[in-house]
Motif scaffolding. Structure first.
Motif, PDB file in Angstrom:
ATOM      1  N   VAL A  14       0.846  -1.196   0.000  1.00 35.21           N
ATOM      2  CA  VAL A  14       0.000   0.000   0.000  1.00 35.21           C
ATOM      3  C   VAL A  14       0.880   1.244   0.000  1.00 35.21           C
ATOM      4  O   VAL A  14       0.668   2.170  -0.786  1.00 35.21           O
ATOM      5  CB  VAL A  14      -0.954  -0.003   1.212  1.00 35.21           C
ATOM      6  N   ALA A  15       1.873   1.262   0.883  1.00 34.83           N
ATOM      7  CA  ALA A  15       2.774   2.418   0.944  1.00 34.83           C
ATOM      8  C   ALA A  15       3.550   2.561  -0.358  1.00 34.83           C
ATOM      9  O   ALA A  15       3.703   3.665  -0.876  1.00 34.83           O
ATOM     10  CB  ALA A  15       3.731   2.276   2.123  1.00 34.83           C
ATOM     11  N   GLU A  16       4.039   1.438  -0.878  1.00 31.62           N
ATOM     12  CA  GLU A  16       4.795   1.489  -2.130  1.00 31.62           C
ATOM     13  C   GLU A  16       3.916   1.963  -3.280  1.00 31.62           C
ATOM     14  O   GLU A  16       4.348   2.769  -4.106  1.00 31.62           O
ATOM     15  CB  GLU A  16       5.374   0.118  -2.449  1.00 31.62           C
ATOM     16  N   THR A  17       2.691   1.479  -3.319  1.00 35.62           N
ATOM     17  CA  THR A  17       1.772   1.897  -4.382  1.00 35.62           C
ATOM     18  C   THR A  17       1.493   3.389  -4.291  1.00 35.62           C
ATOM     19  O   THR A  17       1.516   4.092  -5.299  1.00 35.62           O
ATOM     20  CB  THR A  17       0.449   1.110  -4.281  1.00 35.62           C
ATOM     21  N   LEU A  21       2.379   6.175  -7.100  1.00 34.37           N
ATOM     22  CA  LEU A  21       1.351   7.057  -7.657  1.00 34.37           C
ATOM     23  C   LEU A  21       1.702   8.522  -7.455  1.00 34.37           C
ATOM     24  O   LEU A  21       1.529   9.345  -8.352  1.00 34.37           O
ATOM     25  CB  LEU A  21      -0.011   6.752  -7.023  1.00 34.37           C
ATOM     26  N   TRP A  22       2.201   8.851  -6.268  1.00 34.66           N
ATOM     27  CA  TRP A  22       2.588  10.232  -5.974  1.00 34.66           C
ATOM     28  C   TRP A  22       3.729  10.656  -6.894  1.00 34.66           C
ATOM     29  O   TRP A  22       3.717  11.757  -7.443  1.00 34.66           O
ATOM     30  CB  TRP A  22       2.973  10.365  -4.506  1.00 34.66           C
ATOM     31  N   SER A  23       4.717   9.784  -7.081  1.00 33.07           N
ATOM     32  CA  SER A  23       5.846  10.101  -7.968  1.00 33.07           C
ATOM     33  C   SER A  23       5.364  10.309  -9.396  1.00 33.07           C
ATOM     34  O   SER A  23       5.810  11.231 -10.077  1.00 33.07           O
ATOM     35  CB  SER A  23       6.877   8.979  -7.932  1.00 33.07           C
ATOM     36  N   GLN A  24       4.452   9.461  -9.834  1.00 29.82           N
ATOM     37  CA  GLN A  24       3.921   9.601 -11.192  1.00 29.82           C
ATOM     38  C   GLN A  24       3.141  10.902 -11.345  1.00 29.82           C
ATOM     39  O   GLN A  24       3.240  11.568 -12.381  1.00 29.82           O
ATOM     40  CB  GLN A  24       3.043   8.409 -11.543  1.00 29.82           C
ATOM     41  N   ALA A  25       2.390  11.273 -10.318  1.00 28.34           N
ATOM     42  CA  ALA A  25       1.634  12.526 -10.384  1.00 28.34           C
ATOM     43  C   ALA A  25       2.579  13.718 -10.451  1.00 28.34           C
ATOM     44  O   ALA A  25       2.372  14.642 -11.243  1.00 28.34           O
ATOM     45  CB  ALA A  25       0.707  12.643  -9.172  1.00 28.34           C
ATOM     46  N   LEU A  26       3.633  13.694  -9.631  1.00 26.73           N
ATOM     47  CA  LEU A  26       4.602  14.794  -9.664  1.00 26.73           C
ATOM     48  C   LEU A  26       5.319  14.855 -11.009  1.00 26.73           C
ATOM     49  O   LEU A  26       5.557  15.936 -11.545  1.00 26.73           O
ATOM     50  CB  LEU A  26       5.610  14.648  -8.528  1.00 26.73           C
ATOM     51  N   LEU A  27       5.654  13.693 -11.553  1.00 25.43           N
ATOM     52  CA  LEU A  27       6.304  13.653 -12.859  1.00 25.43           C
ATOM     53  C   LEU A  27       5.376  14.236 -13.927  1.00 25.43           C
ATOM     54  O   LEU A  27       5.815  15.009 -14.783  1.00 25.43           O
ATOM     55  CB  LEU A  27       6.707  12.218 -13.220  1.00 25.43           C
TER      56      LEU A  27
END
Length: 116
Positions: A14-17, A21-27
């Protein structure tokens, strides 16, 4: 037969997901900002804007993008907070309160044991 490692494995995905997702959103936001900058440069070339006009338009565009980015971050944080609330996970304050109650109970148990 120990269930603790299994429970730990459930939490990590869950934390990794969420982190992915957060990294992808920032990217995605960063990519959008870079593309917007290139778009302003192309429009400036076509429109024949002066350097000052290009700077002004870029500043305005950057300000709007920064506002949208803050809104996105706020919305993500709010959605995460709501999701955690639905999971009925205790908050830090509640955990601290539980810890304090456990400490008091442990003290009382020790007192009762000493009376025996």
């Amino acid at each position: 037969m120990d269930n603790k490692p299994e429970a730990a494995r459930e939490k990590n995905p869950v934390a990794e997901t969420f982190e992915k997702l957060w990294s992808q959103a920032l990217l995605a936001v960063n990519t959008a900002e870079e593309e917007a900058s290139r778009a302003v440069q192309r429009v400036a070339a076509v429109a024949g804007w002066s350097q000052e006009e290009v700077k002004r338009q870029a500043r305005d565009f950057t300000d709007r993008l920064a506002g949208h980015r803050k809104d996105l971050e706020h919305n993500v944080e709010e959605r995460v907070r709501l999701a955690l609330t639905r999971l009925k996970l205790p908050r830090r304050e509640e955990l601290a309160s539980f810890g304090a109650r456990l400490d008091k109970l442990a003290e009382r148990i020790q007192e009762l044991e000493q009376r025996k």
